[in-house]
Write a protein that holds these residues in place. Structure first.
Motif, PDB file in Angstrom:
ATOM      1  N   GLY A   1      11.822  -1.635  -7.875  1.00 22.94           N
ATOM      2  CA  GLY A   1      12.473  -0.738  -6.930  1.00 22.94           C
ATOM      3  C   GLY A   1      12.645   0.680  -7.432  1.00 22.94           C
ATOM      4  N   THR A   2      12.328   0.940  -8.681  1.00 24.93           N
ATOM      5  CA  THR A   2      12.384   2.300  -9.197  1.00 24.93           C
ATOM      6  C   THR A   2      11.085   3.024  -8.817  1.00 24.93           C
ATOM      7  OG1 THR A   2      11.429   1.635 -11.327  1.00 24.93           O
ATOM      8  CG2 THR A   2      13.841   1.608 -11.117  1.00 24.93           C
ATOM      9  N   PHE A   3      11.120   4.345  -8.948  1.00 22.59           N
ATOM     10  CA  PHE A   3       9.965   5.151  -8.554  1.00 22.59           C
ATOM     11  C   PHE A   3       9.478   6.000  -9.719  1.00 22.59           C
ATOM     12  CE2 PHE A   3      11.813   4.102  -4.521  1.00 22.59           C
ATOM     13  CZ  PHE A   3      10.760   4.103  -3.619  1.00 22.59           C
ATOM     14  N   SER A   4       8.193   6.295  -9.710  1.00 22.17           N
ATOM     15  CA  SER A   4       7.661   7.266 -10.649  1.00 22.17           C
ATOM     16  C   SER A   4       8.096   8.653 -10.182  1.00 22.17           C
ATOM     17  CB  SER A   4       6.129   7.178 -10.698  1.00 22.17           C
ATOM     18  OG  SER A   4       5.564   7.692  -9.493  1.00 22.17           O
ATOM     19  N   THR A   5       7.743   9.645 -10.957  1.00 19.51           N
ATOM     20  CA  THR A   5       8.144  11.015 -10.611  1.00 19.51           C
ATOM     21  C   THR A   5       7.068  11.760  -9.833  1.00 19.51           C
ATOM     22  OG1 THR A   5       7.271  11.913 -12.688  1.00 19.51           O
ATOM     23  CG2 THR A   5       9.574  11.157 -12.686  1.00 19.51           C
ATOM     24  N   ILE A   6       6.103  11.023  -9.254  1.00 16.94           N
ATOM     25  CA  ILE A   6       4.952  11.681  -8.635  1.00 16.94           C
ATOM     26  C   ILE A   6       5.354  12.618  -7.504  1.00 16.94           C
ATOM     27  CG2 ILE A   6       4.524   9.733  -7.060  1.00 16.94           C
ATOM     28  CD1 ILE A   6       1.513  10.376  -7.380  1.00 16.94           C
ATOM     29  N   ASP A   7       6.336  12.236  -6.682  1.00 20.99           N
ATOM     30  CA  ASP A   7       6.742  13.107  -5.575  1.00 20.99           C
ATOM     31  C   ASP A   7       7.373  14.395  -6.088  1.00 20.99           C
ATOM     32  OD1 ASP A   7       5.782  11.452  -3.631  1.00 20.99           O
ATOM     33  OD2 ASP A   7       7.697  10.504  -3.186  1.00 20.99           O
TER      34      ASP A   7
ATOM     35  N   LEU B   1       0.828  -1.209   0.000  1.00 19.49           N
ATOM     36  CA  LEU B   1       0.000   0.000   0.000  1.00 19.49           C
ATOM     37  C   LEU B   1       0.861   1.257   0.000  1.00 19.49           C
ATOM     38  CD1 LEU B   1      -2.864  -0.978   2.476  1.00 19.49           C
ATOM     39  CD2 LEU B   1      -3.131  -0.391   0.062  1.00 19.49           C
ATOM     40  N   ALA B   2       1.919   1.253   0.787  1.00 19.70           N
ATOM     41  CA  ALA B   2       2.815   2.406   0.833  1.00 19.70           C
ATOM     42  C   ALA B   2       3.481   2.634  -0.523  1.00 19.70           C
ATOM     43  CB  ALA B   2       3.878   2.207   1.916  1.00 19.70           C
ATOM     44  N   ASP B   3       3.835   1.545  -1.204  1.00 20.30           N
ATOM     45  CA  ASP B   3       4.458   1.661  -2.527  1.00 20.30           C
ATOM     46  C   ASP B   3       3.507   2.287  -3.531  1.00 20.30           C
ATOM     47  OD1 ASP B   3       6.752   0.534  -1.550  1.00 20.30           O
ATOM     48  OD2 ASP B   3       6.409  -1.450  -2.424  1.00 20.30           O
ATOM     49  N   MET B   4       2.228   1.953  -3.431  1.00 22.55           N
ATOM     50  CA  MET B   4       1.231   2.566  -4.309  1.00 22.55           C
ATOM     51  C   MET B   4       1.190   4.072  -4.095  1.00 22.55           C
ATOM     52  SD  MET B   4      -1.907  -0.173  -3.965  1.00 22.55           S
ATOM     53  CE  MET B   4      -3.023   0.846  -4.926  1.00 22.55           C
ATOM     54  N   TYR B   5       1.269   4.468  -2.851  1.00 21.28           N
ATOM     55  CA  TYR B   5       1.199   5.899  -2.519  1.00 21.28           C
ATOM     56  C   TYR B   5       2.415   6.651  -3.052  1.00 21.28           C
ATOM     57  CZ  TYR B   5       0.851  10.165   0.266  1.00 21.28           C
ATOM     58  OH  TYR B   5       0.779  11.475   0.664  1.00 21.28           O
ATOM     59  N   HIS B   6       3.586   6.041  -2.952  1.00 21.68           N
ATOM     60  CA  HIS B   6       4.831   6.719  -3.338  1.00 21.68           C
ATOM     61  C   HIS B   6       5.241   6.445  -4.784  1.00 21.68           C
ATOM     62  CE1 HIS B   6       5.728   8.323   0.607  1.00 21.68           C
ATOM     63  NE2 HIS B   6       5.511   7.149   1.145  1.00 21.68           N
ATOM     64  N   GLY B   7       4.466   5.658  -5.501  1.00 22.60           N
ATOM     65  CA  GLY B   7       4.790   5.394  -6.897  1.00 22.60           C
ATOM     66  C   GLY B   7       5.982   4.486  -7.072  1.00 22.60           C
ATOM     67  N   ARG B   8       6.163   3.535  -6.143  1.00 24.23           N
ATOM     68  CA  ARG B   8       7.301   2.611  -6.247  1.00 24.23           C
ATOM     69  C   ARG B   8       6.927   1.438  -7.133  1.00 24.23           C
ATOM     70  NH1 ARG B   8       9.789  -1.999  -4.066  1.00 24.23           N
ATOM     71  NH2 ARG B   8      12.001  -1.750  -3.554  1.00 24.23           N
ATOM     72  N   ASN B   9       7.773   1.132  -8.105  1.00 29.01           N
ATOM     73  CA  ASN B   9       7.542   0.012  -9.004  1.00 29.01           C
ATOM     74  C   ASN B   9       8.119  -1.278  -8.410  1.00 29.01           C
ATOM     75  OD1 ASN B   9       6.459   1.808 -11.048  1.00 29.01           O
ATOM     76  ND2 ASN B   9       8.585   2.453 -11.414  1.00 29.01           N
TER      77      ASN B   9
END
Length: 214
Positions: free
Chosen positions: A110-116, A99-107
């Motif tokens: 282990g990479t992340f989207s640019t949402i933050d 759930l936390a990964d969904m919030y932070h855009g974590r794939n």
């Protein structure tokens, strides 16, 4: 200030609604006579002793808070949050992290989207965070009163200086206004914690007599 106050209040209200559901529904995996107290105790526990997954990731209090916020966006996530919290109590951290990964855009890799990053720039371009509040201590006190859980990590030092320095310099902030003849429909959610209905109401007011709020 304009962002923190309504959002913190919105998430606190949504949390209380989830809390009421979980206390009254025996199918809720986190069911308890005092769900809020149980949630608070788990947050403190994970702060002291995070659950470490087989992959070496830590399901700590910050992950739990992010998981909770993610679930408060939609009622369909409420059972998932309850199960994730109950499993975290038993030393299983993966559901909270999902759930936390969904919030932070974590794939998954282990990479992340640019949402933050993009979210911060959008907020600054929208006028949020450009100037610190006149009385940070008074704002923090207000936040503690209206949203004790979702302002617990906010401190006076968070308002030191302009949080948008270097991001939107030279970009003017335009007031929302409209003087055309075409009708405008603004859609707002009454129970949206992240985008409170008051912002939709203010937008309709600024757009003039041809705007309507749904």
């Amino acid at each position: 200030e304009a962002l923190l106050h309504p959002q913190s209040k919105g998430f606190e209200h949504s949390f209380n609604t989830w809390d009421d559901w979980c206390e009254s529904d025996a199918t809720c995996a986190f069911n308890d006579p005092d769900v809020g107290k149980r949630w608070d105790a788990l947050r403190e526990k994970l702060d002291r002793n995070p659950v470490v997954t087989d992959e070496g990731r830590q399901a700590n209090n910050a992950a739990m808070e992010s998981a909770t916020i993610q679930a408060l966006y939609s009622r369909s996530y409420w059972p998932l949050l309850a199960t994730a919290l109950a499993q975290a109590e038993q030393g299983i951290g993966e559901p909270v992290l999902r759930l936390a990964d969904m919030y932070h855009g974590r794939n998954e890799d282990g990479t992340f989207s640019t949402i933050d990053q993009s979210g911060r720039i959008i907020r600054c371009a929208s006028g949020f965070g450009k100037e610190p509040p006149e009385d940070p201590a008074a704002l923090v006190e207000q936040l503690r009163e209206i949203a004790p859980r979702f302002s617990a990590d906010v401190d006076v030092s968070d308002f030191d200086g302009n949080t948008c320095d270097g991001l939107t310099e030279g970009a003017p902030l335009f007031d929302i206004e409209y003087d055309g003849d075409a009708p405008i429909v603004v859609v707002g959610g009454e129970k949206d914690p992240a985008t409170p209905i008051r912002w939709a109401e203010e937008m309709v007011e600024n757009l003039g007599s041809n705007a309507r709020l749904v």
